[in-house]
Design an enzyme around this catalytic site. Sequence first.
Site, mmCIF file in Angstrom:
data_model
loop_
_atom_site.group_PDB
_atom_site.id
_atom_site.type_symbol
_atom_site.label_atom_id
_atom_site.label_comp_id
_atom_site.label_asym_id
_atom_site.label_seq_id
_atom_site.Cartn_x
_atom_site.Cartn_y
_atom_site.Cartn_z
ATOM 1 N N GLU A 29 0.846 -1.197 0.000
ATOM 2 C CA GLU A 29 0.000 0.000 0.000
ATOM 3 C C GLU A 29 0.880 1.246 0.000
ATOM 4 O OE1 GLU A 29 -2.125 -0.850 3.549
ATOM 5 O OE2 GLU A 29 -3.099 -2.598 2.665
ATOM 6 N N LEU A 58 -6.017 -1.683 -1.255
ATOM 7 C CA LEU A 58 -5.787 -1.630 0.192
ATOM 8 C C LEU A 58 -6.373 -2.881 0.847
ATOM 9 C CD1 LEU A 58 -6.348 1.665 2.136
ATOM 10 C CD2 LEU A 58 -6.490 -0.567 3.220
ATOM 11 N N ALA A 59 -5.580 -3.937 0.895
ATOM 12 C CA ALA A 59 -6.084 -5.212 1.400
ATOM 13 C C ALA A 59 -4.888 -6.096 1.736
ATOM 14 C CB ALA A 59 -6.961 -5.885 0.348
ATOM 15 N N GLU A 60 -4.623 -6.277 3.009
ATOM 16 C CA GLU A 60 -3.385 -6.944 3.412
ATOM 17 C C GLU A 60 -3.395 -8.431 3.103
ATOM 18 O OE1 GLU A 60 -5.083 -4.792 5.233
ATOM 19 O OE2 GLU A 60 -3.708 -3.082 5.332
ATOM 20 N N PHE A 83 1.707 -1.022 8.713
ATOM 21 C CA PHE A 83 1.961 -0.984 10.163
ATOM 22 C C PHE A 83 1.716 -2.389 10.709
ATOM 23 C CE2 PHE A 83 1.227 3.509 9.450
ATOM 24 C CZ PHE A 83 2.116 4.122 10.325
ATOM 25 N N ASP A 84 2.415 -2.681 11.811
ATOM 26 C CA ASP A 84 2.333 -4.013 12.419
ATOM 27 C C ASP A 84 0.917 -4.569 12.523
ATOM 28 O OD1 ASP A 84 1.698 -2.148 14.603
ATOM 29 O OD2 ASP A 84 3.873 -1.991 14.797
ATOM 30 N N PRO A 89 -4.893 -8.753 9.208
ATOM 31 C CA PRO A 89 -5.807 -9.373 8.224
ATOM 32 C C PRO A 89 -5.095 -10.362 7.295
ATOM 33 C CG PRO A 89 -6.183 -7.011 8.340
ATOM 34 C CD PRO A 89 -4.942 -7.294 9.141
ATOM 35 N N HIS A 129 -1.008 1.082 15.534
ATOM 36 C CA HIS A 129 0.180 1.555 14.813
ATOM 37 C C HIS A 129 1.476 1.230 15.541
ATOM 38 C CE1 HIS A 129 -2.901 3.866 12.733
ATOM 39 N NE2 HIS A 129 -2.013 4.189 11.810
#
Lengths: 342, 350
Positions: A29, A58-60, A83-84, A89, A129
Site C-alpha cells: 500500500e 488496500l487489502a493486506e 503498520f504491524d 488481516p 500503529h
Amino acid sequence: MAPTSMAQALNAALRDAIAEDERVVVFGEDVGRLGGVFRVTDGLQASFGEDRCFDTPLAESGIAGFAVGMAMAGFRPVVEMQFDAFAFPAFEQVVSHIAKMRNRTRGAVGLPIVIRVPFAGGIGGVEHHCDSSEAYYAHTPGLKVVAPATAADAYSMLREAIDDPDPVVFLETKKLYWSKQDIELPTTTEPIGRATIRRPGRDATLIAYGPTVPLAVAAAEAAEEEGWDVQVVDARSLVPFDDETIAEAVRGTGRCVVLQEAPGFAGVAAEIAARVQERCFHSLAAPVLRVAGFDVPYPPPKLEHVHLPGVDRVLDALARLQWDDQPDAKWLDGVRSQEDAA
Amino acid sequence: MEWLPSSSPVRLLEQPDPDYALPEASRLLAAYRAMVIGRRFDAQATTLTKQGRLAVYPSSRGQEACQVGAALSIGADDWLFPTYRDSVSLVSRGIDPVEVLTLLRGDWHCGYDVPSARTAPQCTPLATQTLHAVGLAHGESRKGNDTVAMALLGDGATSEGDFHEALNFAAVFRAPVVFFVQNNGYAISAPLAKQSAAPSLAHKGIGYGVRSEQVDGNDAAAILSVLDSAVAHARAGNGPFLVEAHTYRMEPHTNADDAARYRSPEEVEHWQQRDPISLLERHLRAGGHLDDATAERIAGEAEEFAARVRTRMQEEPPVDPEDLFRHVYAEPTPQLVEQLAQLRTEQEAL
C-alpha cells in the site's frame, strides 16, 4: 563513511536488489508514488517503473496471497505491511500458506517472499500503529523472523532476506528508521541466524533485538555508573535463533536479562530465557529475568512511556540479578514467604 | 450491461442458447467418459473412508459436470487452484488418483508434484487459494505467457474476505483468472440464503468490474461452453471472469456430516432428477453419439480405474519420520537439526 539512516539503508537494499535481480518486485500500500508512509520505497517506482514497484488495492490478505502466486510464478516479492497491526488481516495467508507451502509440497515449491513489517512503538502513534507482533510469527514454523537494529544490519539483512529461498518476516523498528550510523553501502554484516555482541561486559548480559537494542546499550552505559560492567547481545535473528553465541555470552557473565518491548507473557523473551536457562544453568548465578512491556493492549500515546521498558526498568532488573550478594533483596522475600506458606 | 450475467443460468443440453454454442459431440463424449470415471472414483473414495483408509473424504457426487468441465476447459500449461472437494477435477486433469488421495489418506499434505501438474495443493481454508491464483496469473502474464489460472471455490467461500480481495485484485491488475464458483447449495449445513442476499453469486463480480456468468452446473455442455469462453476471455488479456455454476452436492459435506438434519429427501430427489451424467447421457444417446456398447465400455473402464485405486490404496507405503524436518526450510535451522537428532534417538530406542 557517511551518516545513513535505517530507512535509507533499507531503501538502498531494495534499490540494489531490484537492480541486480529481475525477479525482485516490491508491492504493497502506497509504496509507489508516495514511496511508503515511512519513505522506505522512496523513488523505486520512478527509477524502475511500475512493473517492479507498484501499489496494490488496500487489502493486506490480498497483498500476502497475491505474493504467494507471484512467488509460485518465479518472482521474489518484497511486500510492505504498512503498520504491524495492519498485517493481522493477512495472518491466515502468512501462517497457513506462506509458512507452509514448502512443507505441503515436499520441498517442490518454496516461497521466497519478504514481508516487511514496520513494528513496535515509541513513536506516539494511535492504536493499531505500534504493536509488537514478533511472537506470532516466530511461533510459526516455516517463517524466518529477523529484527535489525542498525542501518548496516538493515541493509545487509534485507539483501539476505530477499535472496533467501524461504519466507522472511522482516521486522523494521519504526522508531529506529531515522537513527543514523556512519557506514559505506553496500555492506555485509553477520548472516541471518547469528547474534552479535554490541557491547562487551563481564558482570551481566542483556539480550535484546530491534527496539530494545539501543535501550540495552543505554542501560549498560547507565549501569557503568553503578560499577557494573554489562554486556549487550543483539539477537538480530529470532528464527533461526543463535543459541550458541548467546549461551556463550551468558556463560561468560553468569547473569542475564532478556529485553523485549512486546507484552511479556508467552513472548519471545520468555523463549530466549528458557533457552538460556537450559544451556547455561550451571553457569548462572541468578535466574534469567525478563524486561518487557506490560500485558496490556498497546496504550495510547500519552501512556506509552509507562508501558514501554526504559532504562530504569532494565537497571532494576540488573539490580535483582545481584541476589547472591544481597540475600535480603525484596523479590526474594516474596519467594521465601511463598515457600514458608507451602 | 455486458458485465451482467444472464438472467437465468445458461443451459444447452435441453435448449439452445443464442450466446453459447453447443460443444462438439466428441468433446461431450470425452466429458461423459471423464464424468463416469470421476463418479466411480468418488464412490470408491467414499468406500475407502468407510473402511478407514482415508481420514475423511468430501464427496463431489452430483457435481461431476463442474469437476470435469473445469479440468477440460484449461490447457496443460494453465494452472488449477482446487479445494478439498475438487478431487474428481484433479483426476480428470490426469493426476494420479492415489496421489490425489494422499492428503486425505494422511500420508502428507499434498501427494502430487505441484509444479509439473500445474495444480496447486488442494486448499482447505476457504477462498485463500483464489488470491494465489490471481498472483500467479499476474506473474505469468508479466513473463509474457498466456497462462490462465482457474480458481475453484464453493458458495460458502464467496462469503470470505479473500474472495472479495481476489476479485478486486484480479480486476485491478486485469489478471487472467477464471473464478469458478460451484454453488452446491450448502456450506456444510448453511443454505445459500444464509450466505448471500445477492440475486446470484455471479452478480458479485459486477461491483469489482469482473465479467460474470451463471450456468446450470448439472449441464455439462453449458459448463464447457461457458468455461471455454471465460478461459478465452482471460487468455486474450481481457481480465478475469467469474462463473457461477448452480449445482448440488448429493452426499453430505463429508462422511462426518449428517445432511438429513438440514435438507429434505424431496429436495435431494429433485436434484436426483437432474443428475449431470444422466442429462448428458440422454443427450448423447438422442444424438446418436452414444450407444449401449460404448456406455458399457466406459462403465468397464471406470470399474477398472476404481479397482486399480482400490488395490493401490491397500498398500501402506512407509512414511519417513525424518520427512518432518526435510521440508520446513530450504536448509534446516540449528534448532531443527537438534530436533532431528532427538527424533533419531527416539526412533532407535523403538
